[in-house]
Each structure stands twice: as structure tokens, then as C-alpha cells.
Design a protein around this motif. Structure first.
Motif, PDB file in Angstrom:
ATOM      1  N   ASN A  28       3.328  36.206  25.931  1.00  0.00           N
ATOM      2  CA  ASN A  28       2.960  37.452  26.173  1.00  0.00           C
ATOM      3  C   ASN A  28       1.511  37.834  25.659  1.00  0.00           C
ATOM      4  N   LYS A  29       1.633  37.446  24.170  1.00  0.00           N
ATOM      5  CA  LYS A  29       0.509  37.577  23.117  1.00  0.00           C
ATOM      6  C   LYS A  29      -0.707  37.256  23.863  1.00  0.00           C
ATOM      7  N   ALA A  30      -0.792  35.969  24.445  1.00  0.00           N
ATOM      8  CA  ALA A  30      -2.000  35.540  25.036  1.00  0.00           C
ATOM      9  C   ALA A  30      -2.443  35.974  26.528  1.00  0.00           C
ATOM     10  N   LYS A  31      -1.781  36.785  26.873  1.00  0.00           N
ATOM     11  CA  LYS A  31      -1.925  37.226  28.260  1.00  0.00           C
ATOM     12  C   LYS A  31      -3.450  37.622  28.306  1.00  0.00           C
ATOM     13  N   ASN A  32      -3.918  38.535  27.298  1.00  0.00           N
ATOM     14  CA  ASN A  32      -5.315  39.218  27.320  1.00  0.00           C
ATOM     15  C   ASN A  32      -6.283  38.295  26.692  1.00  0.00           C
ATOM     16  N   LYS A  33      -5.752  37.294  26.045  1.00  0.00           N
ATOM     17  CA  LYS A  33      -6.877  36.299  25.253  1.00  0.00           C
ATOM     18  C   LYS A  33      -7.725  35.510  26.340  1.00  0.00           C
ATOM     19  N   ARG A  34      -8.778  35.014  26.006  1.00  0.00           N
ATOM     20  CA  ARG A  34      -9.464  34.035  26.692  1.00  0.00           C
ATOM     21  C   ARG A  34      -9.408  32.598  25.817  1.00  0.00           C
ATOM     22  N   ILE A  35      -8.413  31.989  26.582  1.00  0.00           N
ATOM     23  CA  ILE A  35      -8.147  30.644  25.693  1.00  0.00           C
ATOM     24  C   ILE A  35      -9.283  29.782  25.828  1.00  0.00           C
ATOM     25  N   VAL A  36      -9.223  29.171  24.733  1.00  0.00           N
ATOM     26  CA  VAL A  36     -10.493  28.114  24.423  1.00  0.00           C
ATOM     27  C   VAL A  36      -9.685  26.551  24.832  1.00  0.00           C
ATOM     28  N   ILE A  37     -10.320  25.781  25.729  1.00  0.00           N
ATOM     29  CA  ILE A  37      -9.840  24.428  26.030  1.00  0.00           C
ATOM     30  C   ILE A  37     -10.913  23.519  25.528  1.00  0.00           C
ATOM     31  N   HIS A  38     -10.309  22.409  24.702  1.00  0.00           N
ATOM     32  CA  HIS A  38     -10.949  21.515  24.178  1.00  0.00           C
ATOM     33  C   HIS A  38     -10.348  20.293  24.802  1.00  0.00           C
ATOM     34  N   HIS A  39     -11.320  19.565  25.624  1.00  0.00           N
ATOM     35  CA  HIS A  39     -10.873  18.245  26.387  1.00  0.00           C
ATOM     36  C   HIS A  39     -11.695  17.316  25.798  1.00  0.00           C
ATOM     37  N   VAL A  40     -10.962  16.121  25.172  1.00  0.00           N
ATOM     38  CA  VAL A  40     -11.743  15.084  24.898  1.00  0.00           C
ATOM     39  C   VAL A  40     -11.288  13.876  25.431  1.00  0.00           C
ATOM     40  N   LEU A  41     -12.128  13.029  25.984  1.00  0.00           N
ATOM     41  CA  LEU A  41     -11.820  11.873  26.649  1.00  0.00           C
ATOM     42  C   LEU A  41     -12.236  10.564  25.883  1.00  0.00           C
ATOM     43  N   PHE A  42     -11.649   9.467  25.527  1.00  0.00           N
ATOM     44  CA  PHE A  42     -11.754   8.468  24.888  1.00  0.00           C
ATOM     45  C   PHE A  42     -11.641   7.079  25.630  1.00  0.00           C
ATOM     46  N   TRP A  43     -12.832   6.360  25.648  1.00  0.00           N
ATOM     47  CA  TRP A  43     -13.048   5.018  25.960  1.00  0.00           C
ATOM     48  C   TRP A  43     -12.794   4.044  24.601  1.00  0.00           C
ATOM     49  N   LEU A  44     -11.799   3.169  24.871  1.00  0.00           N
ATOM     50  CA  LEU A  44     -11.613   2.248  23.662  1.00  0.00           C
ATOM     51  C   LEU A  44     -12.336   1.012  23.977  1.00  0.00           C
ATOM     52  N   LYS A  45     -12.730   0.526  22.739  1.00  0.00           N
ATOM     53  CA  LYS A  45     -13.637  -0.601  22.605  1.00  0.00           C
ATOM     54  C   LYS A  45     -12.940  -1.768  23.318  1.00  0.00           C
ATOM     55  N   ASN A  46     -11.811  -1.788  23.102  1.00  0.00           N
ATOM     56  CA  ASN A  46     -10.719  -3.091  23.749  1.00  0.00           C
ATOM     57  C   ASN A  46     -10.040  -2.214  24.854  1.00  0.00           C
ATOM     58  N   PRO A  47     -10.338  -1.750  25.959  1.00  0.00           N
ATOM     59  CA  PRO A  47      -9.349  -0.951  26.880  1.00  0.00           C
ATOM     60  C   PRO A  47      -8.189  -1.593  27.485  1.00  0.00           C
ATOM     61  N   GLY A  48      -8.289  -3.229  27.171  1.00  0.00           N
ATOM     62  CA  GLY A  48      -7.087  -3.832  27.564  1.00  0.00           C
ATOM     63  C   GLY A  48      -6.186  -4.035  26.671  1.00  0.00           C
ATOM     64  N   SER A  49      -6.234  -3.404  25.310  1.00  0.00           N
ATOM     65  CA  SER A  49      -5.449  -3.657  24.236  1.00  0.00           C
ATOM     66  C   SER A  49      -4.411  -2.541  24.131  1.00  0.00           C
ATOM     67  N   LYS A  50      -3.086  -2.814  24.413  1.00  0.00           N
ATOM     68  CA  LYS A  50      -1.922  -1.922  24.516  1.00  0.00           C
ATOM     69  C   LYS A  50      -1.902  -1.510  22.980  1.00  0.00           C
ATOM     70  N   GLU A  51      -1.906  -2.346  22.042  1.00  0.00           N
ATOM     71  CA  GLU A  51      -1.812  -2.043  20.729  1.00  0.00           C
ATOM     72  C   GLU A  51      -2.909  -0.977  20.378  1.00  0.00           C
ATOM     73  N   ASN A  52      -4.067  -1.224  20.670  1.00  0.00           N
ATOM     74  CA  ASN A  52      -5.023  -0.083  20.281  1.00  0.00           C
ATOM     75  C   ASN A  52      -4.998   1.033  21.021  1.00  0.00           C
ATOM     76  N   LEU A  53      -4.394   1.125  22.134  1.00  0.00           N
ATOM     77  CA  LEU A  53      -3.983   2.415  23.004  1.00  0.00           C
ATOM     78  C   LEU A  53      -2.906   3.159  22.201  1.00  0.00           C
ATOM     79  N   ASP A  54      -1.807   2.440  21.978  1.00  0.00           N
ATOM     80  CA  ASP A  54      -0.694   3.063  21.042  1.00  0.00           C
ATOM     81  C   ASP A  54      -1.198   3.524  19.884  1.00  0.00           C
TER      82      ASP A  54
END
Lengths: 135, 135
Positions: A28-54
Motif C-alpha cells: 500500500n505504502k508504495a501506491k503513490n510513489k514514483r517507482i524507480v527502475i534500474h535495468h542492467v543488461l550484461f554481455w559476457l566475454k565468454n557467452p558460451g561459458s555456463k560457469e561464467n554465467l552461473d
């Protein structure tokens, strides 16, 4: 139920609803607030590495602990349609919701966030950030 | 309260909680779901036109009515720090949350969404979409 007990019931039912209202307060508290959204997208150096993604995702999950973060969504590209306007080349996505700009700044300066950058920034080759505020 | 009325009270209180649980259902339901987030960024042809921005935002607000949309955030660039990784050149941002990919698809195909594109697509020169799914 007689009249007296009916009154008692109404009083107790009132307490029950008061309880529900209290636990719903953060919403309820946030109903009149102007929510700030911070969206970050990451591109890995090794996009095929599951280990790096994990490792990146594990790092992102530590950010949940920062008190000023209202909500966090950590994701990977979804298998929606393939359309030229859809960019699905990134490796991971982090969407954070804050109640205001000051809380977003506090997040940026927080030791947990700094630790995350220290531990994980070697993994990515590119980052794009979109900061928006509710209209 | 006598024993009989106490029993009645408990039964009624049970119904009350059942009622609360039912209204909270959409929140609880999604706890184990992998939320799908559809983020669309719009660059207007005339980024200086408040009229065009207002028209786009009014159009975006109609999308709230689509039943499969769990949550929608409509925003403009926030005045966070200026850093090379932050892209604040867009005019408007639309972040939509869905419970699953099928609901996102239903949104794409919905007449209200099609009407929005028909009415507003002439306003923008570029759109970028990021679709992600919770890990």
C-alpha cells in the motif's frame, strides 16, 4: 450468535482485518510513489561459458540483501518470438525496483554492490543500463 | 462466548481468512513461477514534443487492461548519475510482467495491444525489446 457475541465477533473480525492490512503495508505504502527502475543488461566475454554465467547470476543474487532494494528480478533471455526489435544477445538481465532515487543511490554506494562489481566485472565485456521513473 | 458460539466464530474467522487468501491468490500463485519480463524502450521521432510523449504514454496506459498483464510500469528516463553505460536517450519505457510465456503471447495478440500499435507506432522511430525470464 446473540447480540453480545455478535459484537465480540465483529470486534475480533476487525482485529483480523487490521492484521491483514498491516502485513500488506509495504504494498500500500508504495501506491503513490514514483517507482524507480534500474535495468542492467550484461554481455559476457565468454557467452558460451555456463560457469561464467552461473558466477554472474550468483553475484547478482547477493544484491537482494541490500536494504533499499524493493524488488529484484534476475533473468536470462526468454524464448519469445524472434523479431528484429527484440535484442536477445545479452547473457543476463537484472531489474531492480526502488522507492525513490535516494534509495537507488544508496544501492550504488552499498558495500555489497561494490563487492559484486569487484568480483564479477571481469566477466562481462559490455553493460547497458536503463534507469526509468514511473510517470 | 459460549462453546457453540466460539465454534461459530472459529468457522466464520476461517471463512474470513479463506477470503483473504483468495484475494491474495494472484501474489501467492506466482511465488514459484518464473516471471517473464517484457521491457520495451521507445525513441520518439520528435523527442522534444510533449504532445507526442503524452500520446504515447496514454496509449501505453491502455495496455493495463489486458487480463494477462500481471504488472506494468510506464516510465521516462530517471535523473540518476550520468555514466557512459547508462542510456537515457529513449523517450519512454514500458516494463510488463507476465506469469508465463503463454500470457506474454496472449498480450501480443490482444486487440488492445494491436489498437495501441495502430494508434501510436507512427510516433516512434525506434524500439528495442528485451524479453527475460527469471532464473
Amino acid at each position: 450468535m446473540n447480540k453480545q457475541n455478535r459484537r465480540k465477533f465483529i470486534a475480533m473480525a476487525g482485529l483480523l482485518s487490521a492484521g491483514s492490512a498491516a502485513s500488506a503495508f509495504p504494498f500500500n505504502k508504495a501506491k503513490n510513489k514514483r517507482i524507480v527502475i534500474h535495468h542492467v543488461l550484461f554481455w559476457l566475454k565468454n557467452p558460451g561459458s555456463k560457469e561464467n554465467l552461473d558466477k554472474l547470476i550468483a553475484g547478482l543474487k547477493t544484491l537482494r540483501k541490500i536494504e533499499t532494494v524493493r524488488k529484484i528480478y534476475i533473468g536470462v533471455p526468454a524464448s519469445t518470438e524472434i523479431r528484429p526489435v527484440i535484442d536477445s544477445t545479452y547473457s543476463a538481465s537484472e531489474i531492480l525496483l526502488f522507492d525513490d532515487l535516494a534509495r537507488q543511490k544508496a544501492y550504488q554506494d552499498h558495500p555489497i554492490h561494490k563487492k559484486f562489481i569487484e568480483n564479477c566485472s571481469g566477466l562481462w565485456e559490455k553493460v547497458i543500463v536503463y534507469d526509468s521513473i514511473d510517470v
